[in-house]
Motif scaffolding. Sequence first.
Motif, PDB file in Angstrom:
ATOM      1  N   PHE A 192       0.852  -1.188   0.000  1.00 55.45           N
ATOM      2  CA  PHE A 192       0.000   0.000   0.000  1.00 55.45           C
ATOM      3  C   PHE A 192       0.886   1.235   0.000  1.00 55.45           C
ATOM      4  O   PHE A 192       1.935   1.260   0.638  1.00 55.45           O
ATOM      5  CB  PHE A 192      -0.915  -0.014   1.226  1.00 55.45           C
ATOM      6  CG  PHE A 192      -1.893  -1.152   1.241  1.00 55.45           C
ATOM      7  CD1 PHE A 192      -3.215  -0.952   0.892  1.00 55.45           C
ATOM      8  CD2 PHE A 192      -1.489  -2.439   1.594  1.00 55.45           C
ATOM      9  CE1 PHE A 192      -4.126  -1.994   0.902  1.00 55.45           C
ATOM     10  CE2 PHE A 192      -2.387  -3.495   1.602  1.00 55.45           C
ATOM     11  CZ  PHE A 192      -3.710  -3.270   1.257  1.00 55.45           C
ATOM     12  N   HIS A 193       0.435   2.280  -0.693  1.00 56.79           N
ATOM     13  CA  HIS A 193       1.266   3.464  -0.873  1.00 56.79           C
ATOM     14  C   HIS A 193       0.565   4.712  -0.341  1.00 56.79           C
ATOM     15  O   HIS A 193      -0.666   4.804  -0.350  1.00 56.79           O
ATOM     16  CB  HIS A 193       1.570   3.679  -2.361  1.00 56.79           C
ATOM     17  CG  HIS A 193       2.335   2.562  -2.992  1.00 56.79           C
ATOM     18  ND1 HIS A 193       3.700   2.553  -3.080  1.00 56.79           N
ATOM     19  CD2 HIS A 193       1.908   1.403  -3.566  1.00 56.79           C
ATOM     20  CE1 HIS A 193       4.097   1.445  -3.684  1.00 56.79           C
ATOM     21  NE2 HIS A 193       3.034   0.726  -3.988  1.00 56.79           N
ATOM     22  N   GLY A 194       1.380   5.677   0.106  1.00 55.09           N
ATOM     23  CA  GLY A 194       0.849   6.983   0.435  1.00 55.09           C
ATOM     24  C   GLY A 194       0.378   7.687  -0.830  1.00 55.09           C
ATOM     25  O   GLY A 194       0.828   7.373  -1.942  1.00 55.09           O
ATOM     26  N   SER A 195      -0.519   8.650  -0.661  1.00 57.96           N
ATOM     27  CA  SER A 195      -1.107   9.322  -1.821  1.00 57.96           C
ATOM     28  C   SER A 195      -0.102  10.256  -2.502  1.00 57.96           C
ATOM     29  O   SER A 195       0.903  10.662  -1.919  1.00 57.96           O
ATOM     30  CB  SER A 195      -2.320  10.136  -1.379  1.00 57.96           C
ATOM     31  OG  SER A 195      -1.907  11.233  -0.586  1.00 57.96           O
ATOM     32  N   GLU A 196      -0.416  10.618  -3.730  1.00 62.53           N
ATOM     33  CA  GLU A 196       0.426  11.555  -4.466  1.00 62.53           C
ATOM     34  C   GLU A 196       0.392  12.938  -3.812  1.00 62.53           C
ATOM     35  O   GLU A 196       1.395  13.657  -3.814  1.00 62.53           O
ATOM     36  CB  GLU A 196      -0.032  11.639  -5.924  1.00 62.53           C
ATOM     37  CG  GLU A 196       0.251  10.379  -6.731  1.00 62.53           C
ATOM     38  CD  GLU A 196       1.732  10.003  -6.728  1.00 62.53           C
ATOM     39  OE1 GLU A 196       2.576  10.921  -6.917  1.00 62.53           O
ATOM     40  OE2 GLU A 196       2.038   8.817  -6.510  1.00 62.53           O
TER      41      GLU A 196
END
Length: 676
Positions: free
Chosen positions: A12-16
């Motif tokens: 899972f990634h942090g948002s742009e």
Amino acid sequence: MIPDKVPKEDVFHGSEDLKKTAHIPSFEIYKELYLKSIENPDEFWGDIAKDFFWKTNHTGPFLDYNFDVTKGEIFIKFMEGASTNICYNILDRNVHERKLGEKVAFYWEGNEPGDALTVTYRELLQKVCRFANVLKSQGVKKGDAVSIYMPMVVELVVAMLACVRIGAVHSIVFAGFSAESLCERIMDSQCSLLITADGFYRGDKLINLKLLADEALQKCRENLFQMFANRLTEISLITGVDSSYLCLCVCDTHQVPWNPEVDLCWHALVRGASDECEPEWCASEDPLFILYTSGSTGKPKGVLHTVSGYMLYTATTFKLVFDYQPDDVYWCTADIGWITGHSYITYGPLANGATSVLFEGLPTYPDVSRMWEIVDKYHVSKFYTAPTAIRLLMKYGREPVYKRESLKLLGTVGEPINPEAWHWYYSVVGEKRCPIVDTFWQTETGGHVLTPLPAATPMKPGSATFPFFGVVPAILNESGEELEGPSDGYLVFKQPWPGMMRTVYGNQQRFETIYFKKFPGYYVTGDGCRRDKDGYYWITGRIDDMLNVSGHLLSTAEVESALVEHQAVVEAAVVGRPHPVKGESLYCFVTLTDGVTFNRTLEAELRKQVREKIGAIATPDFIQNAPALPKTRSGKIMRRVLRKIACDERDLGDISTLADSSVVEQLFHNRCLDPE
């Protein structure tokens, strides 16, 4: 050590949007800075140190240490020769240099909804200076130890920072601990002043704190009397020992017994105190605070942290792990009586000029939506809590979890978070838009050591991911050999970071034995760890006789000692049993004196005994009658067998070394099926 590339799937990634303003916006930048922090720590931490005020600059090496017991005494030193004052850096400079005097330092939220207080940085500085002058008026000076036993009120922060301002060493004892535990900590840290409160409510339960404090001080006097009675010949000297303990109390709402010979009223003393107090300039390696954590031998150990390194590390970890921005409102739900509250309610946030929520109550009082009401009330953007609290709230489903539009980041602390709870936290609380920083660290480490950085680190549910700056982990096998690639073993660290502990207070030998003798050249965490094929670290739990109950580390030996003090118990053994909310529960086996019957009354007495000796957090969930315990022929209790019995697992492995294997079947037959 750090992989060149991180996986693109199952993470899972942090948002742009987060990446646009983040302090560490990408994994590539993290890796670059990480390599600098371990290959050139002087430059890395030296750059950070420029953001703080130093009365004198350091001389000699920025970092000096020895982790190898075979080469002499263990030591860690950062910035020797420098002098500063943490209180000055986190209050005076925020007020006078950064012009944050009118910014809110704390929104205090009481146990009851509607009971609230707002404290600005300027007001906090004034309160701290006044109380620092009170401490000086009572003879407290640089290097003296002061014990603090208080609920989550603003006065607790004021008391600890007032100690720091005058160079005194605070020793905070969690207000859930018993009088016996408080006495033990006062005696060990050689405190002569106790700061407490009359009482407080936890939910609808009144805690008479002053009564517990009085009982603890009486025990201290009795212990001192015993220690010195054989050497003292004049009653006046004994009386002098009796009066050596002062109790300074915040009295707001409760009628409490008052002894004018030793008791002092906070409000009366502060009323006439000046709100100006020059800080005491302290050397980098001067002691800052002592905080007791459970020891595997049963006796709590006083973890000692020092001034400069701890200041740099808590400030930096707070800023980068929570990606702190000036308009954030941050809420850590921990109690200041634990290291999380020290580092991430008081020192780290204040060092960054942050606005925090200080919460006195419970997550489910007066109803299960309390935490989300507070998030909404103060527009909390960064939220840091324990997996225990998440699992507790999961039971009530999605419905109580409302609003939360202000949230930008979520964090966990205290124990590894199970993937199910991680997904609920991410999807329900964070609405799949808030990264989760799953932080691994200890009282001993002072701050985060394995943690994601929200915009830079792809997250795997349940993994603490990668090391923070300056931290060099390794995984060892039983022979002390470093394992490469995917592996499972002992988690150790190869070099120090600024915020790590310096010693066990008053017992350097214990410090070396616990943390450095098993594997010379490494700091041994006491935790097991797995590294996966992508280089991610997963904490697998304690490898010694410690239990993690609701995020609180408890010593099985300490609980066993409390049980066997009951006249009906000849022997006790305590193990952990998985618990859906608390993580682990206490499962106790007791062998009784001949002729004593095991019944509900005795169970209740034993639970009460443990509560009084240690505190409510150590109350056993299960107590099983054990006419005998499984022992080897040499007399050693086979605890792994007891863990299997507690969990009703019949695959026991090799039990050929048991002196009497029939004991096992009897214990299975007597198993506790349901908690009290």
